[in-house]
Design a protein around this motif. Structure first.
Motif, mmCIF file in Angstrom:
data_model
loop_
_atom_site.group_PDB
_atom_site.id
_atom_site.type_symbol
_atom_site.label_atom_id
_atom_site.label_comp_id
_atom_site.label_asym_id
_atom_site.label_seq_id
_atom_site.Cartn_x
_atom_site.Cartn_y
_atom_site.Cartn_z
ATOM 1 N N MET A 159 -4.076 60.038 -37.184
ATOM 2 C CA MET A 159 -3.274 61.155 -36.700
ATOM 3 C C MET A 159 -3.087 62.258 -37.746
ATOM 4 N N ALA A 160 -3.870 62.120 -38.834
ATOM 5 C CA ALA A 160 -3.816 63.142 -39.884
ATOM 6 C C ALA A 160 -4.596 64.368 -39.434
ATOM 7 N N THR A 161 -4.264 65.516 -40.008
ATOM 8 C CA THR A 161 -5.014 66.722 -39.648
ATOM 9 C C THR A 161 -5.938 67.202 -40.768
ATOM 10 N N ILE A 162 -5.788 66.675 -41.971
ATOM 11 C CA ILE A 162 -6.662 67.179 -43.046
ATOM 12 C C ILE A 162 -8.085 66.685 -42.807
ATOM 13 N N ARG A 163 -9.031 67.494 -43.290
ATOM 14 C CA ARG A 163 -10.440 67.167 -43.095
ATOM 15 C C ARG A 163 -11.124 66.964 -44.443
ATOM 16 N N VAL A 164 -11.657 65.776 -44.631
ATOM 17 C CA VAL A 164 -12.330 65.450 -45.883
ATOM 18 C C VAL A 164 -13.841 65.546 -45.659
ATOM 19 N N PRO A 165 -14.546 66.307 -46.513
ATOM 20 C CA PRO A 165 -15.995 66.453 -46.311
ATOM 21 C C PRO A 165 -16.754 65.144 -46.597
ATOM 22 N N HIS A 166 -17.860 64.979 -45.937
ATOM 23 C CA HIS A 166 -18.739 63.830 -46.207
ATOM 24 C C HIS A 166 -20.098 64.347 -46.619
ATOM 25 N N PRO A 167 -20.627 63.940 -47.762
ATOM 26 C CA PRO A 167 -19.965 63.112 -48.770
ATOM 27 C C PRO A 167 -18.954 63.932 -49.553
ATOM 28 N N VAL A 168 -17.970 63.276 -50.120
ATOM 29 C CA VAL A 168 -16.949 63.974 -50.883
ATOM 30 C C VAL A 168 -17.407 64.057 -52.353
ATOM 31 N N PRO A 169 -17.197 65.194 -53.012
ATOM 32 C CA PRO A 169 -17.575 65.284 -54.434
ATOM 33 C C PRO A 169 -16.851 64.232 -55.276
ATOM 34 N N THR A 170 -17.388 63.916 -56.437
ATOM 35 C CA THR A 170 -16.700 62.958 -57.316
ATOM 36 C C THR A 170 -15.460 63.630 -57.909
ATOM 37 N N PRO A 171 -14.487 62.832 -58.390
ATOM 38 C CA PRO A 171 -13.301 63.417 -59.031
ATOM 39 C C PRO A 171 -13.683 64.325 -60.204
ATOM 40 N N GLU A 172 -14.733 63.986 -60.941
ATOM 41 C CA GLU A 172 -15.186 64.829 -62.065
ATOM 42 C C GLU A 172 -15.623 66.196 -61.538
ATOM 43 N N GLU A 173 -16.425 66.171 -60.477
ATOM 44 C CA GLU A 173 -16.892 67.445 -59.903
ATOM 45 C C GLU A 173 -15.714 68.289 -59.438
ATOM 46 N N ASP A 174 -14.760 67.638 -58.751
ATOM 47 C CA ASP A 174 -13.593 68.374 -58.261
ATOM 48 C C ASP A 174 -12.762 68.937 -59.410
ATOM 49 N N ALA A 175 -12.566 68.126 -60.456
ATOM 50 C CA ALA A 175 -11.778 68.590 -61.604
ATOM 51 C C ALA A 175 -12.460 69.808 -62.233
ATOM 52 N N LYS A 176 -13.781 69.750 -62.329
ATOM 53 C CA LYS A 176 -14.522 70.876 -62.915
ATOM 54 C C LYS A 176 -14.422 72.130 -62.048
ATOM 55 N N THR A 177 -14.509 71.959 -60.740
ATOM 56 C CA THR A 177 -14.368 73.093 -59.829
ATOM 57 C C THR A 177 -12.997 73.744 -59.991
ATOM 58 N N LEU A 178 -11.973 72.893 -60.107
ATOM 59 C CA LEU A 178 -10.616 73.425 -60.268
ATOM 60 C C LEU A 178 -10.481 74.170 -61.589
ATOM 61 N N ARG A 179 -11.004 73.552 -62.643
ATOM 62 C CA ARG A 179 -10.935 74.195 -63.962
ATOM 63 C C ARG A 179 -11.587 75.576 -63.925
ATOM 64 N N LYS A 180 -12.740 75.631 -63.258
ATOM 65 C CA LYS A 180 -13.456 76.901 -63.149
ATOM 66 C C LYS A 180 -12.610 77.920 -62.366
ATOM 67 N N ALA A 181 -11.895 77.427 -61.347
ATOM 68 C CA ALA A 181 -11.058 78.320 -60.534
ATOM 69 C C ALA A 181 -9.904 78.904 -61.350
ATOM 70 N N PHE A 182 -9.456 78.162 -62.380
ATOM 71 C CA PHE A 182 -8.335 78.624 -63.205
ATOM 72 C C PHE A 182 -8.791 79.632 -64.264
ATOM 73 N N GLU A 183 -10.039 79.487 -64.715
ATOM 74 C CA GLU A 183 -10.471 80.254 -65.884
ATOM 75 C C GLU A 183 -10.945 81.665 -65.545
ATOM 76 N N GLY A 184 -11.062 82.472 -66.587
ATOM 77 C CA GLY A 184 -11.514 83.851 -66.390
ATOM 78 C C GLY A 184 -10.381 84.718 -65.873
ATOM 79 N N LEU A 185 -10.690 85.946 -65.528
ATOM 80 C CA LEU A 185 -9.669 86.872 -65.032
ATOM 81 C C LEU A 185 -9.327 86.540 -63.589
ATOM 82 N N GLY A 186 -8.049 86.356 -63.300
ATOM 83 C CA GLY A 186 -7.647 86.042 -61.932
ATOM 84 C C GLY A 186 -7.984 84.609 -61.580
ATOM 85 N N THR A 187 -7.236 84.083 -60.638
ATOM 86 C CA THR A 187 -7.429 82.700 -60.235
ATOM 87 C C THR A 187 -8.182 82.683 -58.912
#
Lengths: 319, 319
Positions: B1-29
């Motif tokens: 009964m959840a509404t969130i959608r998880v992609p298949h296949p899901v990236p590894t936690p390392e990949e996700d952490a790196k994506t987030l880090r990249k989103a934080f860095e540089g000018l603007g988030t």
């Protein structure tokens, strides 16, 4: 403050499981070997032995002990061999089926003389074993005995903060609140139940000390003078289990051996449940209060393997 | 009964952490990237990402989100990124500092609309974070608002049996007990509080059904007619959170968007805390009850990244 003695080095769980298996096999059971192994291991070590035993021999250790032993010795060894949270859940459930103050003591001990994380595990174990919650069964059993039912249900539902934090301002105001309730002969006042069932133990001990300082008498004595109902005597037990559990358990042991016959169930419960917690303090308290030793009373009132097992847990068996 | 959608296949936690880090860095988030990652991961996956992130970059994910984002979007993302038990402990603590019914709702939701094991974890987290127990703070805060304080303290202390066991005899007698209490305008009767704070949810739902069958009216409507105090309206919320949490949360969302302005804190809380539990049911309930969709109301009342994030959790963002 535990009294059990663990050998150094301690045998591996495999070695212990094999020693136990050997003690079960052949004609007659080797009770001495069982005491030698289980009576000298901590809860964590006993859990490992039980897990190894079932893996090696495809039968649970508790079931085998149940078929090999008998009488009070069997009861004591089985309670000792069980997972402590499961043991307390079973003791509480058994207590709820009986009438009388001594059975209510069991509920209060589990609720007030336990570590909060242990109480949580007991509640989990209770749900798994009995398909109802501990507080549900307590509240239903005492539904028509208010305010006792409320007090007990709230005590068993507590998950107290375990830090040492004491709010000094609060100790004073809550000592005064307790005093007022007792003076007005209203020990069942919501404030009293709230305090005893939610405050952390360091805070409550400081409040009890403040009470004695400000009002000249220990709170448990004052509670007694505020009425002679079952509620007031159970409130006193709760205060004692929170503030100085060693006093309560010294009394449990003493009551179990006094007079004709022995209340083996209570004696076993006190020793099995406190041998790893505060049995040294209980023994000291016992000596001061009853002018005799706990060991001496156990020796007088028990015999055979049962006696040897209890003395082993008390750290007083011959080496 | 959840509404969130998880992609298949899901990236590894390392990949996700790196994506987030990249989103934080540089000018603007890069808010879109943050929503893309965190908005499409389960609580267990988010926990792994947070653990990996702190290991890789020696800063916690929540702290970095806090410094990168702002406004309601920040609040929502942080609540979503936190450990759910810690989140609820913080929400409850915050609610206790405020006055008004809507804040009491938060306490009741945590106590009654949670899984019992989750509530236990919330209580543990609360002790660690605030050096006092949840029930202690609830009981103290409402010490002078009885019987409300008692009701709330007992609800947050519950650890209900989670099985499906229903005692049919009990449903009848307890439905009658509830009816009597309501008829006599005594909804604060000990029996009512005892039942609601200890019985398992299947049992209570069966009792509520029996009530409607035997007495012709839903119990929550009847409670309302038994008085107009804050106690009766909170009792109704508790009954609703136990019996049909989707109705309660539909109301939380609806109340948050009605009238001038939006109560973003409540809107966020409802969506963040239920997106992985029963948001589909809440949406269905919303449609039936308010003749509009929850999504449409969210779109009307929010904007920007905040809106996109909520719609992602609702499973309604453009892919």
């Amino acid at each position: 403050m535990a009294t059990i003695r663990v050998p150094h080095p301690v045998p591996t769980p495999e070695e212990d499981a094999k020693t136990l298996r050997k003690a079960f096999e052949g004609l007659g059971t080797d009770e001495k070997a069982i005491i030698e192994v289980l009576g000298h291991r901590t809860a964590a070590q006993r859990a490992e032995i039980a897990a190894t035993y079932v893996m090696l021999y495809k039968e649970t250790l508790v079931e085998r002990l149940d078929s090999e032993l008998s009488g009070d010795f069997r009861k004591a060894v089985i309670l000792w061999a069980m997972d402590p949270a499961e043991r307390d859940a079973k003791l509480a459930n058994q207590a709820l089926k009986n009438k009388g103050d001594q059975h209510i003591w069991v509920i209060i001990e589990v609720a007030c003389a336990s570590d909060p994380d242990h109480l949580m595990l007991v509640r989990k174990a209770y749900c798994s074993l009995f398909s109802s919650s501990l507080e549900e069964d307590v509240a239903s059993r005492f539904a028509h005995e208010q305010p006792l039912g409320q007090l007990l249900a709230r005590l068993v539902s507590s998950y107290r903060y375990t830090g040492e934090r004491v709010d000094e301002g609060l100790t004073q105001s809550e000592a005064a609140e307790l005093y007022e309730a007792i003076r007005k002969k209203q020990p069942h006042h919501e404030g009293v139940i709230r305090m005893l069932s939610t405050r952390n133990k360091s805070q409550l001990k400081a409040t009890f000390n403040h009470y004695k300082q400000d009002y000249g008498k220990a709170i448990d004595e004052d509670i007694e003078s505020s009425g002679s109902s079952q509620f007031t005597s159970m409130l006193k037990v709760a205060v004692c289990c929170i503030g100085s559990p060693e006093k309560h358990f010294a009394e449990v042991v003493r009551t179990s051996v006094l007079g004709f016959g022995t209340d083996e169930d209570s004696l076993t419960r006190a020793i099995v449940s406190r041998a790893e917690i505060d049995m040294k303090k209980i023994k000291e308290e016992y000596k001061i209060r009853y002018k005799t030793t706990l060991d001496a009373d156990v020796i007088d009132d028990t015999s055979g393997d049962y006696k040897n097992f209890l003395l082993t847990l008390l750290g007083s068996a011959d080496p």
